[in-house]
Design a protein around this motif. Sequence first.
Motif, short mmCIF file in Angstrom:
data_model
loop_
_atom_site.label_atom_id
_atom_site.label_comp_id
_atom_site.label_asym_id
_atom_site.label_seq_id
_atom_site.Cartn_x
_atom_site.Cartn_y
_atom_site.Cartn_z
N GLY A 66 47.01 42.91 -22.53
CA GLY A 66 45.98 41.75 -22.55
C GLY A 66 45.22 41.46 -23.42
O GLY A 66 44.25 40.89 -23.72
N GLY A 67 45.50 42.60 -24.45
CA GLY A 67 44.60 42.27 -26.03
C GLY A 67 44.66 40.73 -27.21
O GLY A 67 46.20 40.52 -26.86
N SER A 68 44.34 40.65 -27.73
CA SER A 68 44.56 39.73 -28.77
C SER A 68 45.14 38.85 -28.69
O SER A 68 46.77 38.34 -28.78
CB SER A 68 44.53 40.46 -29.82
N PRO A 69 45.03 38.03 -28.10
CA PRO A 69 45.27 35.92 -27.74
C PRO A 69 45.59 35.37 -29.04
O PRO A 69 44.59 35.88 -30.10
CB PRO A 69 45.03 35.10 -27.35
N ARG A 70 46.88 34.99 -29.05
CA ARG A 70 47.18 34.24 -30.80
C ARG A 70 47.46 33.03 -30.15
O ARG A 70 48.25 32.88 -29.34
CB ARG A 70 47.62 34.54 -31.48
N TRP A 71 47.42 32.42 -30.65
CA TRP A 71 48.21 30.49 -30.41
C TRP A 71 49.26 30.33 -31.49
O TRP A 71 48.53 30.26 -32.79
CB TRP A 71 47.19 29.75 -30.92
N LEU A 72 50.20 29.55 -31.36
CA LEU A 72 51.00 29.27 -32.48
C LEU A 72 50.94 27.65 -32.20
O LEU A 72 51.06 27.31 -31.07
CB LEU A 72 52.55 30.24 -32.19
N VAL A 73 50.53 27.09 -32.77
CA VAL A 73 50.43 25.79 -33.17
C VAL A 73 51.06 25.37 -33.94
O VAL A 73 51.02 25.08 -34.87
CB VAL A 73 48.99 25.21 -32.65
N ILE A 74 51.83 24.02 -33.12
CA ILE A 74 53.20 22.68 -34.20
C ILE A 74 53.07 21.27 -33.95
O ILE A 74 53.02 21.18 -32.74
CB ILE A 74 54.45 23.27 -33.73
N ASN A 75 52.54 20.95 -35.42
CA ASN A 75 52.21 19.33 -34.94
C ASN A 75 53.62 19.04 -35.79
O ASN A 75 53.69 18.57 -36.63
CB ASN A 75 51.30 18.63 -36.38
N PRO A 76 54.66 18.09 -35.20
CA PRO A 76 56.04 18.86 -36.13
C PRO A 76 56.07 17.29 -36.89
O PRO A 76 57.31 17.42 -37.31
CB PRO A 76 57.10 18.29 -34.38
N MET A 77 55.49 16.36 -37.01
CA MET A 77 54.87 15.31 -37.46
C MET A 77 56.46 14.48 -37.64
O MET A 77 56.61 14.24 -36.54
CB MET A 77 54.25 15.49 -39.35
N MET B 121 58.09 9.39 -35.23
CA MET B 121 57.60 10.75 -35.15
C MET B 121 57.06 11.13 -33.82
O MET B 121 56.46 10.31 -32.61
CB MET B 121 55.92 10.43 -36.04
N PRO B 122 57.30 12.22 -33.13
CA PRO B 122 56.60 12.38 -31.83
C PRO B 122 55.47 11.97 -31.82
O PRO B 122 54.63 12.36 -32.16
CB PRO B 122 57.58 13.61 -31.58
N GLU B 123 55.17 11.50 -30.78
CA GLU B 123 53.84 11.22 -29.90
C GLU B 123 53.99 12.23 -28.73
O GLU B 123 54.51 12.71 -27.93
CB GLU B 123 53.86 9.88 -29.59
N LEU B 124 52.59 11.42 -28.09
CA LEU B 124 52.68 12.10 -26.15
C LEU B 124 53.46 12.24 -25.56
O LEU B 124 53.73 13.03 -25.58
CB LEU B 124 51.34 11.48 -25.72
N PRO B 125 54.41 11.08 -25.69
CA PRO B 125 55.30 11.31 -24.11
C PRO B 125 57.25 11.96 -24.92
O PRO B 125 56.99 12.77 -23.74
CB PRO B 125 55.76 9.90 -24.65
N GLU B 126 57.33 12.07 -25.94
CA GLU B 126 57.52 12.83 -26.14
C GLU B 126 57.94 14.72 -26.12
O GLU B 126 58.87 15.40 -25.27
CB GLU B 126 58.77 12.74 -28.00
N LEU B 127 56.23 14.83 -26.70
CA LEU B 127 55.89 16.34 -26.80
C LEU B 127 55.74 16.22 -25.13
O LEU B 127 55.96 17.55 -25.03
CB LEU B 127 54.78 16.28 -27.29
N GLU B 128 55.29 15.52 -24.58
CA GLU B 128 55.16 15.45 -22.96
C GLU B 128 55.99 16.45 -22.31
O GLU B 128 56.06 17.20 -21.56
CB GLU B 128 54.45 14.97 -22.38
N ALA B 129 57.80 15.54 -22.40
CA ALA B 129 59.01 16.08 -22.14
C ALA B 129 59.11 16.98 -22.56
O ALA B 129 59.86 18.05 -21.72
CB ALA B 129 59.86 14.45 -22.32
N LEU B 130 58.61 17.55 -23.65
CA LEU B 130 59.08 18.80 -24.36
C LEU B 130 58.64 19.63 -23.51
O LEU B 130 58.86 20.41 -23.76
CB LEU B 130 59.17 18.49 -25.64
N ARG B 131 57.35 19.93 -23.77
CA ARG B 131 56.31 20.42 -22.55
C ARG B 131 57.60 20.86 -21.20
O ARG B 131 57.32 22.00 -20.90
CB ARG B 131 55.46 20.16 -22.67
N ILE B 132 57.44 20.65 -20.90
CA ILE B 132 58.08 20.28 -19.52
C ILE B 132 59.21 20.47 -19.22
O ILE B 132 59.70 21.23 -18.87
CB ILE B 132 58.19 18.47 -18.72
#
Length: 275
Positions: A71-82, A1-12
């Motif tokens: 500039g209108g209506s911000p929306r977020w795509l949020v993913i928890n890969p579990m 299960m990805p945790e902070l380091p895997e997701l951080e590396a992915l983000r980078i």
Amino acid sequence: MPELPELEALRIRMGPRLEGKLITAASVNPKKAHMLRYPVDDFARELPARRILSLTRRGKHLVFATEVGGGGSPRWLVINPMLGGRFQLEDGEVAVPATEVFTVRVEGRLEMRYLDFRDMGRIYWVSDCDGEVPGYAQLGPEADSVPAMGLEAFRKRLRRFRDELKDLLRNQEFLAGIGNAYSDEILFEARLLPLRRRASLKPEEEEAVFTAIPAVLHRAVEAILANPKYEESKQDRSFMAVHMKGGKTCPRCGHRISQLGTNREPLNFCRGCQL
Ligand SMILES: [Zn+2]
């Protein structure tokens, strides 16, 4: 299960390729449509013509901030890969795997595919992360922000919890981003047994936890980024000292590494050098 380091590396790795890009199309695999927490038609219709403003991480979630042009209506795509969620960033020519849940195409023919081989990942498309993503508002500070918090604030925070150390580190309300694997590694680094109760810690042991958390997380991000062959879908964690190494030799003291729990979710530690 990805945790902070895997997701951080992915983000980078993924951030610079996606940030600022216009989404040109979005599609959902009909066989996996049940995994989306909102109407599939809305997802496929609402994402195109939005721009990805930023890719950030909050705990074990990757967060794509999007905005309609002008500039209108911000929306977020949020993913928890579990357990089984993975991301693939490919040229549109590369074949789409059967585990694909959805694909977001951005300008320049780049496709971000979210794959899931356990169908456990959680995907949210929201206008208010705190209000709409379960548990989000309750997340504690980021685990890698511990040095900025300082030792005294960390002690105060730590003393609000009564759990055993293993459970404490995995508690997302204490700190966000640590799970089963890195909690083993952090406790090994701090030389503390996972079933110790928080209240039994001496001040110098609290400090050892304070030091171990950022050290282990930082080293892991570096190890992942330094591996040119790192395949996100395989999640290579061979750099770890004790996690998933039950029965092997402790790299610090030579004792045999212990294992509790299941093979799938083991708890590993060394009785030779953790107290
Ligand atoms: Zn040892």
